[in-house]
Design an enzyme around this catalytic site. Structure first.
Site: not given
Length: 350
Positions: A113, A164, A224
């Site tokens: 992607d 993250k 993305d």
């Protein structure tokens, strides 16, 4: 950018179900979603070919037959394609392990992607210069808290991975861009026939083993397209020439591109950039302001208004409807005088 100084083979990871793109991916694999009216995966394969890679393995899982039927052996795109189909999802590294029989030399891996203009020849030269076993492309983002952050030393060797991080614990703004160059022996550490990831499996393991893993920083275009917002953004960026696709040439900034069998009422107003595919019908006093992409067989009724929208195949827009920043799936219908702002309508499944 075409060069012989690149790995001979690439693996594209196209097995995911595209959950972040739902409902657009209900019944269609994410790589087959149209970008400027061509399947997204065609753009990726053309990029690799432009870089000098003519042999690509597609790692498939979700609706593999749809992709295989469209692409075949790759000859229509001037490349050689092979397929590695997973019977159950194997994760990013597991999917590449499943394609190991094709990988007898240094190879490239891309998440399916990602759209980018990264110079693979330059990344490969970096990989060889460092003597790396694995090189991870890194792209800079202002807010890395939603990504996998990669911390490197002064010469680019990876120190650690932070997934993250919280805002007060961000070690770097350089994130994993989902593009890798790997030596085939790295796959010896990937278990066969089970789910295993690069991000929290193979790459941290290689660090523990003391293997040379490097981060290659680049500041070029990277997107993305895994959400509806980013998918729309990619179409608009390519139409507005913020970035170019290796698949499509000859676009101009405000151009209007219509197939020969398009019907447009003389009173309609179209401000580019816009792509209008075959058999589209545009009614009286319709207003279109680009970037706009219309797939084959769309019908835009009288006095409708479209701005920054992507319509897939066979979409019907009712009279007086207003659409802005929308993505409308195959065969969907928008009622007369409806007002859709920042909306997604799923394909109508047959």
């Amino acid at each position: 950018m075409r060069s012989s100084a690149v790995p001979q083979k690439a693996v594209i990871l196209v097995g995911g179900e595209g959950t972040r793109l739902r409902p657009l991916t209900n019944g269609i694999p994410k790589p087959m979603m149209p970008v400027l009216n061509r399947p997204f995966l065609e753009h990726t394969i053309a990029y690799l070919r432009q870089c000098g890679i003519d042999f690509t393995i597609l790692a498939l899982s979700y609706l593999p037959e749809v992709i295989q039927a469209h692409f075949g052996d790759g000859s229509k795109l001037g490349v050689q394609l092979a397929y590695a189909v997973e019977h159950s999802p194997l994760g990013t590294a597991g999917a590449v392990k499943n394609a190991e029989r094709y990988l007898d030399s240094t190879f490239v891996v891309l998440n399916g992607d990602i759209f980018t203009n990264l110079d693979l020849a330059d990344m490969f030269a970096f990989h060889r210069r460092k003597g790396a076993k694995a090189t991870i492309a890194l792209t800079y983002v202002d807010n890395p808290c939603a990504f996998g952050v990669v911390e490197t030393d002064d010469v680019g060797r990876v120190r650690r991975f932070v997934e993250k991080p919280k805002p007060d614990q961000v070690p770097s703004n350089w994130i994993n861009a989902g593009i890798y160059i790997l030596e085939p022996e790295t796959l010896e550490h990937v278990p066969a026939d089970r789910h295993y990831m690069f991000e929290n499996g193979l790459f941290p393991l290689l660090l523990e083993l003391g293997e040379p893993v490097y981060g290659y920083r680049f500041r070029g275009y990277w997107l993305d397209m895994g959400t509806p917002e980013k998918y729309l953004c990619l179409n608009c960026d390519l139409l507005s020439l913020k970035e170019k696709s290796a698949l499509i040439s000859g676009l101009s900034k405000d151009g209007i591109y219509c197939d020969g069998d398009v019907t447009i009422h003389p009173s309609a107003q179209i401000v580019g950039p816009a792509i209008i595919a075959s058999r589209c019908q545009i009614g009286r006093k319709v207003h279109i302001k680009g970037p706009v992409v219309m797939g084959p067989g769309c019908s835009i009724a009288d006095e409708a208004s479209l701005e920054e929208v992507v319509l897939w195949r066979g979409v019907n827009i009712g009279a007086g409807a207003i659409l802005k920043q929308c993505v409308i799936g195959d065969e969907a219908e928008v009622e007369a005088r409806a007002q859709l702002i920042n909306r997604v309508l799923p394909p109508r499944l047959s």
